[in-house]
Design a protein around this motif. Sequence first.
Motif, PDB file in Angstrom:
ATOM      1  N   THR A  58       1.344  -1.537  -0.016  1.00  0.00           N
ATOM      2  CA  THR A  58      -0.054  -0.032   0.320  1.00  0.00           C
ATOM      3  C   THR A  58       0.501   1.574  -0.046  1.00  0.00           C
ATOM      4  N   GLY A  70      -5.766  -0.262   3.375  1.00  0.00           N
ATOM      5  CA  GLY A  70      -5.330  -0.871   1.844  1.00  0.00           C
ATOM      6  C   GLY A  70      -5.069   0.617   1.017  1.00  0.00           C
ATOM      7  N   ILE A  71      -4.909   0.742  -0.474  1.00  0.00           N
ATOM      8  CA  ILE A  71      -4.530   1.538  -1.149  1.00  0.00           C
ATOM      9  C   ILE A  71      -5.542   2.617  -1.255  1.00  0.00           C
ATOM     10  N   LYS A  72      -7.032   1.616  -1.280  1.00  0.00           N
ATOM     11  CA  LYS A  72      -8.261   2.308  -1.560  1.00  0.00           C
ATOM     12  C   LYS A  72      -8.530   3.254  -0.756  1.00  0.00           C
ATOM     13  N   GLY A  73      -8.309   2.455   0.769  1.00  0.00           N
ATOM     14  CA  GLY A  73      -8.483   4.123   2.375  1.00  0.00           C
ATOM     15  C   GLY A  73      -8.322   4.890   1.397  1.00  0.00           C
ATOM     16  N   ILE A 106      -5.862   7.006  -0.373  1.00  0.00           N
ATOM     17  CA  ILE A 106      -7.072   7.535  -1.796  1.00  0.00           C
ATOM     18  C   ILE A 106      -8.405   8.166  -1.197  1.00  0.00           C
ATOM     19  N   GLU A 107      -8.899   7.852  -0.664  1.00  0.00           N
ATOM     20  CA  GLU A 107     -10.186   7.868   0.263  1.00  0.00           C
ATOM     21  C   GLU A 107     -10.000   8.949   1.178  1.00  0.00           C
ATOM     22  N   GLU A 108      -8.960   9.007   1.607  1.00  0.00           N
ATOM     23  CA  GLU A 108      -9.093  10.298   2.970  1.00  0.00           C
ATOM     24  C   GLU A 108      -8.541  11.335   2.138  1.00  0.00           C
ATOM     25  N   ASP A 114      -8.302  11.876  -0.834  1.00  0.00           N
ATOM     26  CA  ASP A 114      -8.896  12.849  -1.276  1.00  0.00           C
ATOM     27  C   ASP A 114     -10.636  13.727  -0.940  1.00  0.00           C
TER      28      ASP A 114
END
Length: 92
Positions: A17, A68-71, A73-75, A77
């Motif tokens: 990640t 994880g990478i998705k989490g 990026i969401e935070e 962004d």
Amino acid sequence: MTEVSTAFNPFSPRAKTARLFLSFFPADARQRIKMTTKILPRASKDRSFVQVKFNDGKEMKLDAEKLGIKGIIEEVDRHSRSLNRANELNGN
């Protein structure tokens, strides 16, 4: 973003990640953003993390193994979008 710091064990699969997050930055990002990477020793039990500091002074230290990478990026962004909205409302 003004600063990005990461720490990870490059031999651990859980470091993926943090490595992916760093790979999203363009080559010239180091000219605009202070980037720091700490490579942990192979036997280290420390968790991988990503720490981000924004223009408004807000700092986020995110657990790369848990989110994880998705989490991550969401935070990042989410806060970036709120800063952009505030800039638009202020006419900047």
